[in-house]
Design a protein around this motif. Sequence first.
Motif, PDB file in Angstrom:
ATOM      1  N   MET A 169       0.843  -1.175   0.000  1.00  0.00           N
ATOM      2  CA  MET A 169       0.000   0.000   0.000  1.00  0.00           C
ATOM      3  C   MET A 169       0.897   1.249   0.000  1.00  0.00           C
ATOM      4  N   ILE A 170       0.575   2.183  -0.858  1.00  0.00           N
ATOM      5  CA  ILE A 170       1.308   3.445  -0.911  1.00  0.00           C
ATOM      6  C   ILE A 170       0.504   4.489  -0.141  1.00  0.00           C
ATOM      7  N   ARG A 171       1.213   5.198   0.736  1.00  0.00           N
ATOM      8  CA  ARG A 171       0.539   6.209   1.540  1.00  0.00           C
ATOM      9  C   ARG A 171       1.482   7.376   1.798  1.00  0.00           C
ATOM     10  N   ARG A 172       0.886   8.511   2.116  1.00  0.00           N
ATOM     11  CA  ARG A 172       1.683   9.659   2.512  1.00  0.00           C
ATOM     12  C   ARG A 172       2.266   9.383   3.893  1.00  0.00           C
ATOM     13  N   CYS A 173       3.540   9.683   4.067  1.00  0.00           N
ATOM     14  CA  CYS A 173       4.190   9.473   5.361  1.00  0.00           C
ATOM     15  C   CYS A 173       3.753  10.548   6.343  1.00  0.00           C
ATOM     16  N   LEU A 174       3.734  10.172   7.582  1.00  0.00           N
ATOM     17  CA  LEU A 174       3.323  11.048   8.664  1.00  0.00           C
ATOM     18  C   LEU A 174       4.545  11.508   9.454  1.00  0.00           C
ATOM     19  N   GLU A 175       4.352  12.487  10.296  1.00  0.00           N
ATOM     20  CA  GLU A 175       5.447  12.955  11.159  1.00  0.00           C
ATOM     21  C   GLU A 175       5.978  11.812  12.013  1.00  0.00           C
ATOM     22  N   THR A 176       5.103  10.904  12.419  1.00  0.00           N
ATOM     23  CA  THR A 176       5.519   9.767  13.246  1.00  0.00           C
ATOM     24  C   THR A 176       6.388   8.776  12.475  1.00  0.00           C
ATOM     25  N   ASP A 177       6.467   8.904  11.148  1.00  0.00           N
ATOM     26  CA  ASP A 177       7.304   8.028  10.316  1.00  0.00           C
ATOM     27  C   ASP A 177       8.728   8.546  10.158  1.00  0.00           C
ATOM     28  N   THR A 178       9.021   9.736  10.657  1.00  0.00           N
ATOM     29  CA  THR A 178      10.306  10.383  10.380  1.00  0.00           C
ATOM     30  C   THR A 178      11.494   9.509  10.770  1.00  0.00           C
ATOM     31  N   ASN A 179      11.438   8.889  11.919  1.00  0.00           N
ATOM     32  CA  ASN A 179      12.549   8.023  12.335  1.00  0.00           C
ATOM     33  C   ASN A 179      12.739   6.867  11.358  1.00  0.00           C
ATOM     34  N   GLU A 180      11.642   6.218  10.963  1.00  0.00           N
ATOM     35  CA  GLU A 180      11.731   5.096  10.016  1.00  0.00           C
ATOM     36  C   GLU A 180      12.231   5.552   8.652  1.00  0.00           C
ATOM     37  N   ILE A 181      11.814   6.729   8.211  1.00  0.00           N
ATOM     38  CA  ILE A 181      12.303   7.270   6.939  1.00  0.00           C
ATOM     39  C   ILE A 181      13.824   7.389   6.988  1.00  0.00           C
ATOM     40  N   GLY A 182      14.339   7.925   8.074  1.00  0.00           N
ATOM     41  CA  GLY A 182      15.784   8.058   8.229  1.00  0.00           C
ATOM     42  C   GLY A 182      16.491   6.714   8.209  1.00  0.00           C
ATOM     43  N   ILE A 183      15.922   5.732   8.873  1.00  0.00           N
ATOM     44  CA  ILE A 183      16.509   4.390   8.892  1.00  0.00           C
ATOM     45  C   ILE A 183      16.544   3.816   7.477  1.00  0.00           C
ATOM     46  N   ILE A 184      15.448   3.954   6.739  1.00  0.00           N
ATOM     47  CA  ILE A 184      15.378   3.430   5.370  1.00  0.00           C
ATOM     48  C   ILE A 184      16.421   4.112   4.486  1.00  0.00           C
ATOM     49  N   ILE A 185      16.489   5.437   4.553  1.00  0.00           N
ATOM     50  CA  ILE A 185      17.450   6.180   3.735  1.00  0.00           C
ATOM     51  C   ILE A 185      18.863   5.715   4.027  1.00  0.00           C
ATOM     52  N   ASN A 186      19.227   5.642   5.288  1.00  0.00           N
ATOM     53  CA  ASN A 186      20.599   5.291   5.637  1.00  0.00           C
ATOM     54  C   ASN A 186      20.930   3.835   5.328  1.00  0.00           C
ATOM     55  N   GLU A 187      19.968   2.949   5.491  1.00  0.00           N
ATOM     56  CA  GLU A 187      20.209   1.546   5.142  1.00  0.00           C
ATOM     57  C   GLU A 187      20.399   1.393   3.636  1.00  0.00           C
ATOM     58  N   ALA A 188      19.487   1.956   2.868  1.00  0.00           N
ATOM     59  CA  ALA A 188      19.553   1.803   1.407  1.00  0.00           C
ATOM     60  C   ALA A 188      20.734   2.562   0.803  1.00  0.00           C
ATOM     61  N   ALA A 189      21.111   3.675   1.416  1.00  0.00           N
ATOM     62  CA  ALA A 189      22.231   4.468   0.894  1.00  0.00           C
ATOM     63  C   ALA A 189      23.568   3.746   1.016  1.00  0.00           C
ATOM     64  N   GLU A 190      23.617   2.657   1.777  1.00  0.00           N
ATOM     65  CA  GLU A 190      24.841   1.856   1.842  1.00  0.00           C
ATOM     66  C   GLU A 190      25.265   1.410   0.443  1.00  0.00           C
ATOM     67  N   ALA A 191      24.325   1.341  -0.480  1.00  0.00           N
ATOM     68  CA  ALA A 191      24.651   0.961  -1.861  1.00  0.00           C
ATOM     69  C   ALA A 191      25.620   1.956  -2.501  1.00  0.00           C
ATOM     70  N   TYR A 192      25.652   3.186  -2.006  1.00  0.00           N
ATOM     71  CA  TYR A 192      26.540   4.211  -2.542  1.00  0.00           C
ATOM     72  C   TYR A 192      27.979   4.068  -2.057  1.00  0.00           C
ATOM     73  N   ARG A 193      28.163   3.384  -0.910  1.00  0.00           N
ATOM     74  CA  ARG A 193      29.506   3.259  -0.328  1.00  0.00           C
ATOM     75  C   ARG A 193      30.441   2.579  -1.343  1.00  0.00           C
ATOM     76  N   GLY A 194      31.528   3.251  -1.655  1.00  0.00           N
ATOM     77  CA  GLY A 194      32.490   2.713  -2.605  1.00  0.00           C
ATOM     78  C   GLY A 194      32.099   2.928  -4.064  1.00  0.00           C
ATOM     79  N   VAL A 195      30.936   3.505  -4.294  1.00  0.00           N
ATOM     80  CA  VAL A 195      30.462   3.754  -5.659  1.00  0.00           C
ATOM     81  C   VAL A 195      30.558   5.238  -5.985  1.00  0.00           C
ATOM     82  N   ILE A 196      30.011   6.063  -5.098  1.00  0.00           N
ATOM     83  CA  ILE A 196      30.123   7.510  -5.300  1.00  0.00           C
ATOM     84  C   ILE A 196      31.516   7.940  -4.831  1.00  0.00           C
ATOM     85  N   PRO A 197      31.973   9.100  -5.230  1.00  0.00           N
ATOM     86  CA  PRO A 197      33.285   9.550  -4.786  1.00  0.00           C
ATOM     87  C   PRO A 197      33.399   9.528  -3.259  1.00  0.00           C
ATOM     88  N   ALA A 198      34.532   9.062  -2.772  1.00  0.00           N
ATOM     89  CA  ALA A 198      34.739   8.909  -1.330  1.00  0.00           C
ATOM     90  C   ALA A 198      34.542  10.221  -0.581  1.00  0.00           C
TER      91      ALA A 198
END
Length: 160
Positions: A1-30
Amino acid sequence: MIRRCLETDTNEIGIIINEAAEAYRGVIPADRWHEPYMTQAELISEINSGVEFWGWEDAGILAGVMGIQKVKDATLIRHAYVRRAYQGRGIGAALLNALTGRVTGKLLVGTWAAADWAIRLYERNSFRLVTTEEKDRLLDTYWNIPERQRETSVVLAYSL
């Protein structure tokens, strides 16, 4: 289900961003990598500047997020990330299609030039890479990023 995120989702949004951004490690300029990739303060600043997050929820778990932001006469896709355990299931494309359906007018997305997986996602969903000259003009007009990030980024424009 796709939904608009709420203020209470902010912590989870940060966790998702930082977990998924690991894909950039060693790929984007150091010199562009930092940890965490996005701090909670940076995330809150993005939200306060108008980034509206939407999420894919699966059995009560926020599995992916994507932001959208109106800037001048354009809309930008911002911060598109899916938890690693959920990648490859079409969540990014579903979020992208849901957000593109909400927009009229110019729709742009910027990403790292080395993030070929992200570029392929956008290209499969009706975005096209713009020329280097156009990229620089668009980055100057719609984004506020450091020069080094500008050098290592691409911009794609939505086209039907």
